[in-house]
Design a protein around this motif. Structure first.
Motif, PDB file in Angstrom:
ATOM      1  N   LEU A   6      39.042  48.648  49.497  1.00 30.65           N
ATOM      2  CA  LEU A   6      39.097  47.665  48.570  1.00 30.65           C
ATOM      3  C   LEU A   6      38.329  47.871  47.163  1.00 30.65           C
ATOM      4  N   PRO A   7      38.858  47.849  46.125  1.00 30.77           N
ATOM      5  CA  PRO A   7      38.111  48.178  44.854  1.00 30.77           C
ATOM      6  C   PRO A   7      37.347  46.870  44.603  1.00 30.77           C
ATOM      7  N   ASP A   8      36.407  47.096  43.674  1.00 29.81           N
ATOM      8  CA  ASP A   8      35.476  45.693  43.442  1.00 29.81           C
ATOM      9  C   ASP A   8      36.746  44.775  42.496  1.00 29.81           C
ATOM     10  N   ALA A   9      37.524  45.213  41.951  1.00 32.55           N
ATOM     11  CA  ALA A   9      38.336  44.232  41.261  1.00 32.55           C
ATOM     12  C   ALA A   9      39.558  43.473  42.097  1.00 32.55           C
ATOM     13  N   TYR A  10      39.167  43.696  43.303  1.00 36.04           N
ATOM     14  CA  TYR A  10      40.472  43.448  44.371  1.00 36.04           C
ATOM     15  C   TYR A  10      40.376  41.899  44.265  1.00 36.04           C
ATOM     16  N   PRO A  11      41.410  41.186  44.380  1.00 31.18           N
ATOM     17  CA  PRO A  11      42.782  41.381  44.346  1.00 31.18           C
ATOM     18  C   PRO A  11      43.634  41.801  43.046  1.00 31.18           C
ATOM     19  N   LYS A  59      43.268  44.431  41.399  1.00 35.01           N
ATOM     20  CA  LYS A  59      43.527  45.851  41.455  1.00 35.01           C
ATOM     21  C   LYS A  59      44.039  46.265  42.721  1.00 35.01           C
ATOM     22  N   SER A  60      44.977  47.158  43.035  1.00 35.79           N
ATOM     23  CA  SER A  60      45.447  47.639  44.052  1.00 35.79           C
ATOM     24  C   SER A  60      44.268  48.356  45.227  1.00 35.79           C
ATOM     25  N   PRO A  61      44.505  47.722  46.247  1.00 35.80           N
ATOM     26  CA  PRO A  61      43.497  48.488  47.376  1.00 35.80           C
ATOM     27  C   PRO A  61      44.110  49.975  47.634  1.00 35.80           C
ATOM     28  N   SER A  62      43.563  50.728  48.075  1.00 33.81           N
ATOM     29  CA  SER A  62      43.726  52.108  48.599  1.00 33.81           C
ATOM     30  C   SER A  62      43.960  52.036  50.004  1.00 33.81           C
ATOM     31  N   SER A  90      51.564  44.179  44.290  1.00 33.20           N
ATOM     32  CA  SER A  90      51.796  42.693  43.715  1.00 33.20           C
ATOM     33  C   SER A  90      50.531  41.834  44.397  1.00 33.20           C
ATOM     34  N   TYR A  91      50.586  40.620  44.121  1.00 33.99           N
ATOM     35  CA  TYR A  91      49.637  39.611  44.547  1.00 33.99           C
ATOM     36  C   TYR A  91      50.165  39.146  45.800  1.00 33.99           C
ATOM     37  N   PHE A  92      51.595  39.174  46.089  1.00 28.88           N
ATOM     38  CA  PHE A  92      52.001  39.034  47.463  1.00 28.88           C
ATOM     39  C   PHE A  92      51.102  40.007  48.546  1.00 28.88           C
ATOM     40  N   HIS A  93      51.022  41.348  48.127  1.00 28.46           N
ATOM     41  CA  HIS A  93      50.493  42.134  49.136  1.00 28.46           C
ATOM     42  C   HIS A  93      48.931  42.092  49.092  1.00 28.46           C
TER      43      HIS A  93
END
Length: 146
Positions: free
Chosen positions: A19-24, A26-29, A55-58
């Motif tokens: 999870l990136p710092d900007a999650y949600p 920014k997309s997780p890897s 997307s925010y759904f994910h």
């Protein structure tokens, strides 16, 4: 993650999530740790599987594991591949593609292989309690305070 119906149904995969710092926002890897033969998953199996499809759904990781990944396995998209060989085989000879998927499942995605994959990929950051104790015992201390 155990797969659902289709040619991937006998496979079990270990999934890596970062999870990136900007999650949600920014997309997780998210990637497959053990090998999988799939048109939309890079052969190296460490690339993010979201690309531009996040997307925010994910953003709720439960949706990733209960909806997105099963859908990815059930409905591979050969027209937008990360693995060109898998996509070409899927379009050219679907039966041969499914056979290769099953071979990969048998070779790389058996339940008993998940533990071995984890041990092979463990990093120095993940020391067991015994390893940690041994490493701290051998550490060289700095100069004592005067």
């Amino acid at each position: 993650m155990e797969s659902c119906a289709g040619p991937y149904q006998d496979g079990v995969w270990k999934i890596r999530v970062e999870l990136p710092d900007a999650y949600p926002y920014k997309s997780p890897s998210i990637g497959f740790v053990n090998k999988i033969y799939h048109p939309n998953v890079d052969e190296i199996a460490t690339t993010s599987i979201f690309c531009n499809g996040f997307s925010y759904f994910h953003s709720d990781l439960v949706n990733v594991f209960e909806v997105f990944l099963p859908q990815l396995l059930l409905y591979p998209n050969a027209s937008d591949p990360l693995n060109g060989d898998a996509a070409a085989l899927m379009m050219r000879d679907h039966a041969a593609y499914e056979q290769k998927v099953k071979e990969y499942c048998e070779k790389y995605a058996k339940p008993e292989d998940i533990g071995a994959t984890q041990e092979e990929n463990s990093s120095d950051d993940e020391l067991s309690e015994e390893e940690y104790d041994a490493s701290t015992d051998d550490a060289i201390a700095g100069e004592p305070d005067p």
